[in-house]
Design a protein around this motif. Sequence first.
Motif, PDB file in Angstrom:
ATOM      1  N   VAL A 211       3.937  -7.556  -6.922  1.00 39.37           N
ATOM      2  CA  VAL A 211       4.118  -8.276  -5.667  1.00 39.37           C
ATOM      3  C   VAL A 211       4.624  -7.279  -4.628  1.00 39.37           C
ATOM      4  CG1 VAL A 211       5.369 -10.115  -4.480  1.00 39.37           C
ATOM      5  CG2 VAL A 211       4.621 -10.441  -6.860  1.00 39.37           C
ATOM      6  N   VAL A 212       3.954  -7.245  -3.481  1.00 34.02           N
ATOM      7  CA  VAL A 212       4.246  -6.267  -2.431  1.00 34.02           C
ATOM      8  C   VAL A 212       4.625  -6.997  -1.152  1.00 34.02           C
ATOM      9  CG1 VAL A 212       3.270  -4.421  -1.013  1.00 34.02           C
ATOM     10  CG2 VAL A 212       2.679  -4.568  -3.440  1.00 34.02           C
ATOM     11  N   ARG A 213       5.730  -6.583  -0.540  1.00 37.07           N
ATOM     12  CA  ARG A 213       6.151  -7.172   0.731  1.00 37.07           C
ATOM     13  C   ARG A 213       5.821  -6.222   1.872  1.00 37.07           C
ATOM     14  NH1 ARG A 213      11.563  -7.997   0.042  1.00 37.07           N
ATOM     15  NH2 ARG A 213      11.207 -10.125  -0.676  1.00 37.07           N
ATOM     16  N   ASP A 214       5.085  -6.745   2.869  1.00 37.53           N
ATOM     17  CA  ASP A 214       4.736  -5.970   4.062  1.00 37.53           C
ATOM     18  C   ASP A 214       5.947  -5.898   4.986  1.00 37.53           C
ATOM     19  OD1 ASP A 214       3.551  -4.810   6.294  1.00 37.53           O
ATOM     20  OD2 ASP A 214       2.642  -6.687   6.968  1.00 37.53           O
ATOM     21  N   ALA A 215       6.419  -4.697   5.255  1.00 34.45           N
ATOM     22  CA  ALA A 215       7.620  -4.511   6.067  1.00 34.45           C
ATOM     23  C   ALA A 215       7.426  -4.955   7.510  1.00 34.45           C
ATOM     24  CB  ALA A 215       8.051  -3.042   6.039  1.00 34.45           C
ATOM     25  N   GLU A 216       6.197  -4.965   8.005  1.00 31.13           N
ATOM     26  CA  GLU A 216       5.963  -5.318   9.409  1.00 31.13           C
ATOM     27  C   GLU A 216       5.965  -6.818   9.649  1.00 31.13           C
ATOM     28  OE1 GLU A 216       5.442  -3.080  12.283  1.00 31.13           O
ATOM     29  OE2 GLU A 216       6.656  -2.119  10.748  1.00 31.13           O
ATOM     30  N   THR A 217       5.601  -7.617   8.634  1.00 29.86           N
ATOM     31  CA  THR A 217       5.492  -9.060   8.833  1.00 29.86           C
ATOM     32  C   THR A 217       6.376  -9.873   7.897  1.00 29.86           C
ATOM     33  OG1 THR A 217       3.682  -9.300   7.249  1.00 29.86           O
ATOM     34  CG2 THR A 217       3.082  -8.766   9.525  1.00 29.86           C
ATOM     35  N   GLY A 218       6.836  -9.253   6.814  1.00 32.18           N
ATOM     36  CA  GLY A 218       7.580  -9.989   5.805  1.00 32.18           C
ATOM     37  C   GLY A 218       6.689 -10.734   4.835  1.00 32.18           C
ATOM     38  N   THR A 219       5.370 -10.646   5.020  1.00 33.91           N
ATOM     39  CA  THR A 219       4.429 -11.327   4.142  1.00 33.91           C
ATOM     40  C   THR A 219       4.430 -10.691   2.761  1.00 33.91           C
ATOM     41  OG1 THR A 219       3.010 -11.815   6.035  1.00 33.91           O
ATOM     42  CG2 THR A 219       2.001 -11.985   3.851  1.00 33.91           C
ATOM     43  N   GLU A 220       4.362 -11.525   1.713  1.00 33.94           N
ATOM     44  CA  GLU A 220       4.260 -11.015   0.346  1.00 33.94           C
ATOM     45  C   GLU A 220       2.871 -11.296  -0.201  1.00 33.94           C
ATOM     46  OE1 GLU A 220       7.392 -12.361  -2.220  1.00 33.94           O
ATOM     47  OE2 GLU A 220       8.762 -10.799  -1.484  1.00 33.94           O
ATOM     48  N   ILE A 221       2.309 -10.297  -0.866  1.00 34.18           N
ATOM     49  CA  ILE A 221       0.993 -10.449  -1.478  1.00 34.18           C
ATOM     50  C   ILE A 221       1.060  -9.944  -2.911  1.00 34.18           C
ATOM     51  CG2 ILE A 221      -0.304 -10.252   0.681  1.00 34.18           C
ATOM     52  CD1 ILE A 221      -0.779  -7.352   0.108  1.00 34.18           C
ATOM     53  N   THR A 222       0.179 -10.459  -3.736  1.00 31.89           N
ATOM     54  CA  THR A 222       0.096 -10.032  -5.126  1.00 31.89           C
ATOM     55  C   THR A 222      -1.095  -9.108  -5.288  1.00 31.89           C
ATOM     56  OG1 THR A 222       1.110 -12.073  -5.923  1.00 31.89           O
ATOM     57  CG2 THR A 222      -0.144 -10.783  -7.512  1.00 31.89           C
ATOM     58  N   VAL A 223      -0.845  -7.931  -5.813  1.00 39.72           N
ATOM     59  CA  VAL A 223      -1.885  -6.924  -6.021  1.00 39.72           C
ATOM     60  C   VAL A 223      -2.220  -6.889  -7.512  1.00 39.72           C
ATOM     61  CG1 VAL A 223      -2.555  -4.525  -5.688  1.00 39.72           C
ATOM     62  CG2 VAL A 223      -0.931  -5.596  -4.108  1.00 39.72           C
ATOM     63  N   ALA A 224      -3.475  -7.117  -7.839  1.00 41.89           N
ATOM     64  CA  ALA A 224      -3.917  -7.108  -9.234  1.00 41.89           C
ATOM     65  C   ALA A 224      -4.418  -5.713  -9.600  1.00 41.89           C
ATOM     66  CB  ALA A 224      -5.037  -8.133  -9.443  1.00 41.89           C
ATOM     67  N   ALA A 225      -4.004  -5.223 -10.768  1.00 41.17           N
ATOM     68  CA  ALA A 225      -4.417  -3.886 -11.209  1.00 41.17           C
ATOM     69  C   ALA A 225      -4.435  -3.814 -12.727  1.00 41.17           C
ATOM     70  CB  ALA A 225      -3.464  -2.830 -10.653  1.00 41.17           C
ATOM     71  N   ARG A 226      -5.383  -3.059 -13.258  1.00 42.09           N
ATOM     72  CA  ARG A 226      -5.468  -2.880 -14.713  1.00 42.09           C
ATOM     73  C   ARG A 226      -4.381  -1.947 -15.220  1.00 42.09           C
ATOM     74  NH1 ARG A 226     -11.251  -0.953 -16.196  1.00 42.09           N
ATOM     75  NH2 ARG A 226     -10.499  -1.477 -18.303  1.00 42.09           N
ATOM     76  N   ARG A 227      -3.967  -1.011 -14.378  1.00 35.78           N
ATOM     77  CA  ARG A 227      -2.893  -0.093 -14.724  1.00 35.78           C
ATOM     78  C   ARG A 227      -1.992   0.064 -13.501  1.00 35.78           C
ATOM     79  NH1 ARG A 227      -5.252  -0.843 -18.821  1.00 35.78           N
ATOM     80  NH2 ARG A 227      -5.870   0.666 -20.443  1.00 35.78           N
ATOM     81  N   VAL A 228      -0.687   0.185 -13.747  1.00 38.37           N
ATOM     82  CA  VAL A 228       0.278   0.427 -12.675  1.00 38.37           C
ATOM     83  C   VAL A 228       1.007   1.731 -12.991  1.00 38.37           C
ATOM     84  CG1 VAL A 228       2.364  -0.385 -11.506  1.00 38.37           C
ATOM     85  CG2 VAL A 228       0.581  -2.023 -12.186  1.00 38.37           C
ATOM     86  N   ILE A 229       1.060   2.620 -12.005  1.00 37.01           N
ATOM     87  CA  ILE A 229       1.757   3.901 -12.146  1.00 37.01           C
ATOM     88  C   ILE A 229       2.967   3.901 -11.224  1.00 37.01           C
ATOM     89  CG2 ILE A 229       1.631   6.386 -11.681  1.00 37.01           C
ATOM     90  CD1 ILE A 229      -1.313   6.288 -12.507  1.00 37.01           C
TER      91      ILE A 229
END
Length: 575
Positions: A211-229
């Motif tokens: 889950v990533v929060r955009d610092a400019e708007t405060g919006t949170e989005i979920t990013v799907a990924a097969r691998r996270v580094i």
Amino acid sequence: MPAPRLGPDYRRTALRRLASDEFDVLVIGGGVVGAGAALDAAARGLSVALVEARDWGAGTSGRSSKLIHGGLRYLEQFDFKLVFEALKERRLLLNRLAPHLVRPVPLLFPLRHRVWERGYAGAGVLLYDLIGRTKQLPAHRHLSRAGVLRAARGLDPQALVGGIQFYEAQVDDARHTMTLARTAAQYGATVLTGARVTELVRAGERVVGAVVRDAETGTEITVAARRVIGATGVWTDETHEIAGVPAPFTVRMSKGVHLLVPRARLDLGSGLIMRTEKSVLFVIPWDRHWIIGTTDTDWALDRVHPAVSRADVDYLLARVNAMLTDPLTAADIEGVYAGLRPLLAGESAETAQLSREHAVAEPAPGLFVIAGGKYTTYRVMAADVVDAAVRGFGRAAPKSLTEHIPLLGALGYHEMWLERGSIADRTRLRPATVEHLLHRYGSLVSELFHLIAERPDLSEPLAGAPDYLRAEAVYAVTHEGALRLADILIRRTRISIDQPDRGLAAAAEVARLVAPHLGWDAEREQAEVVHYTQRVKAERAAQQAADDHAANAARLAAEEPAPTPVYNPLTIENG
């Protein structure tokens, strides 16, 4: 392929992609290793997202000693593998990957003891030269006391008996890190700053995104990924906490402080490298200044803004003054910065003795973390963590290709450098200005010339920082992804350390130039200037504090500006 423009339009598109696509690899952390990992994975043909909570190189990767080096002292510790690895990377950066950003710098090692030290140090430098041999760097040479004083007249004759001069390489670390991220974008990666990971997403035990929060708007989005580094440097332990897993290794922070004094203040024709009781002291030429650093002390306070105390300043001045005929004082200092080294924790009580090797681990299925290492070996570190992440992917992934990939601005740089006189005539810029631009942008300088052709007023120097053009401030936003005034003054340019007032006189002009491109109204424009002014005031107050705790408290008096919604990129399709 044209170089991507990481401006507001790109950012809107990137946020929509993060919300809608599934990526092969999500990289957390926009330092040199994270940006390098994004480029490495994208060049292998993988779909990649790279997110950074603040700005490219905002942490350790923008606050180093600005050296690309093998680590001469590691020979003394018999760490031959690290030295071989680092010197190979130095050669690649100088010759192929980033010749516009990395260039030779001479260093003089003063000898203080007769006979034995010349033989001992000379043997080490000879081996160092043999390992790192490249046509870009002249061979080392031994100097008598008279020879040293001819090369560096400001040194105290009583403090040395001779010297050895050899060459390393120098880099603008923050610009190099940003260029890595932009090159990753050219290879298809979706890259974004001002995007803080607040939690990791799981499917059972496996990590499948964040889950990533955009610092400019405060919006949170979920990013799907097969691998996270996770390539988060001194925030590695925080990554383990967010994942809710035991740490496979821990990171200990070591603070490195650097001072900038005017070039004319020291009568030296070469940089210096000297032993101290704790580590190594450098005096490095940097445009109109000398960088004096660094300290190597344990730090357990704020990781975002490591503070410089009076004790740090006094320590560095005392060590360098021991070699000078005309000692420096605090009044000579025009710039100061501090960075935190992410060292793999060990049994040693001294941070200077902790490992500079790196480690890769998979603390949870689908999550890979990397820590340790040194700036020079970022590419090796990036390849190692991507290698680990793609195992068991279900399809074969190519080996790392980044050894053969020049960064943006590298191709055509040498030709433009040879033609710099005619470029100056054609653009009606001073030859020194053209050289300055080529050393910062390489062949991408053509993009700045295009901006100037559209707006001739951008060819004028900034009133408060005449070494920089107005076009550079605009370009930082339209092409290089700067979101805040501090991004421009501290990392896209080096106005914050290059100017005696630390950029205060330039702040309002820069904010006014970029406001239309970032959608700032008058209130936001003024808020950016006020925050930057408070930041400088807090940094100066910290330098008067006696110790780390007092300096940390003084520095934190300047709070980070709160998010100011400008647009919602997930609902607005057009800029």
